[in-house]
Write a protein that holds these residues in place. Structure first.
Motif, PDB file in Angstrom:
ATOM      1  N   THR A  98       0.801  -1.222   0.000  1.00  0.00           N
ATOM      2  CA  THR A  98       0.000   0.000   0.000  1.00  0.00           C
ATOM      3  C   THR A  98       0.838   1.279   0.000  1.00  0.00           C
ATOM      4  OG1 THR A  98      -0.142  -0.062   2.408  1.00  0.00           O
ATOM      5  CG2 THR A  98      -1.944  -1.104   1.167  1.00  0.00           C
ATOM      6  N   LYS A  99       2.099   1.175   0.392  1.00  0.00           N
ATOM      7  CA  LYS A  99       2.909   2.379   0.551  1.00  0.00           C
ATOM      8  C   LYS A  99       4.346   2.106   0.119  1.00  0.00           C
ATOM      9  CE  LYS A  99       4.570   5.263   4.358  1.00  0.00           C
ATOM     10  NZ  LYS A  99       4.449   5.472   5.808  1.00  0.00           N
ATOM     11  N   THR A 118      -2.846  -1.463  -5.629  1.00  0.00           N
ATOM     12  CA  THR A 118      -3.025  -1.404  -4.177  1.00  0.00           C
ATOM     13  C   THR A 118      -2.170  -0.308  -3.540  1.00  0.00           C
ATOM     14  OG1 THR A 118      -1.354  -3.138  -3.880  1.00  0.00           O
ATOM     15  CG2 THR A 118      -3.674  -3.829  -3.969  1.00  0.00           C
ATOM     16  N   SER A 126      -1.231   3.200  -2.613  1.00  0.00           N
ATOM     17  CA  SER A 126      -1.958   4.470  -2.523  1.00  0.00           C
ATOM     18  C   SER A 126      -1.056   5.623  -2.069  1.00  0.00           C
ATOM     19  CB  SER A 126      -3.148   4.336  -1.564  1.00  0.00           C
ATOM     20  OG  SER A 126      -2.694   3.965  -0.281  1.00  0.00           O
TER      21      SER A 126
END
Length: 192
Positions: free
Chosen positions: A39-40, A60, A62
């Motif tokens: 996600t990161k 996925t 973001s």
């Protein structure tokens, strides 16, 4: 995961590790495939990984923090996934061989040095409806007029709202006809 990336990356809490205990792992090379579910991309994650030639980020992801891919000198291609809403200065700075970038319309905040010193950029794709102020692609003069016009056509119509700025630089601006420039200005975008 592909090639050497798969053999050295570890997945901890959904975030693959490229920096372990504060040390840069610049042994990464070739095509970088970030695992689905990540996600990161943290700050300095792939800083100075000069042997990476491309990076594929899943939808996925973001968040891509500043300096995440700075100094990936041989990287030629990066996709910025849907879901990313903010790009901070130097996220892809000093990627001297970066040629191909796709930018989604989910970006709502973009600082103007995201692609600092990326002077090889030539194939930039902006998704229709792009609506973030200060997109700066001025560091490269390798765009064709068709590439620039494709970007202009993708800009959101800001008629009736405050004008946004798209920074392409004077060399690229001089490649455009008045009619092509009007594509942006008619949508209330300033070309600089």
């Amino acid at each position: 995961p592909t090639s050497s990336y798969a053999s050295i990356m570890r997945n901890v809490s959904g975030i693959p590790k490229g920096i372990v205990a504060g040390m840069i792992d610049n042994s990464l090379s070739g095509e970088l495939e970030i695992p689905y579910g990540t996600t990161k991309i943290p700050m300095y994650k792939f800083y100075h990984c000069e042997k990476i030639t491309s990076a594929h980020l899943p939808d996925t992801v973001s968040s891509i923090e500043s300096y995440a891919f700075t100094n990936c000198e041989r990287m030629k291609t990066i996709n910025i996934p849907h879901g990313v809403t903010t790009l901070i200065n130097y996220t892809f700075g000093y990627c001297y061989e970066l040629e191909n970038v796709s930018i989604p319309n989910t970006i709502t905040h973009m600082e103007n040095a995201v692609f600092a010193a990326c002077n090889s950029l030539k194939n930039v794709t902006i998704e229709d409806g792009f609506n973030a102020n200060n997109l700066s692609l001025q560091n490269s003069s390798k765009y064709t007029a068709d590439t620039i016009v494709g970007c202009l056509n993708a800009l959101a119509d800001r008629t009736g709202r405050s004008a946004y700025t798209f920074i392409i630089g004077s060399i690229n601006l001089n490649k455009l006809t008045p009619e092509q420039i009007a594509i942006a200005t008619n949508k209330n975008w300033n070309l600089v």
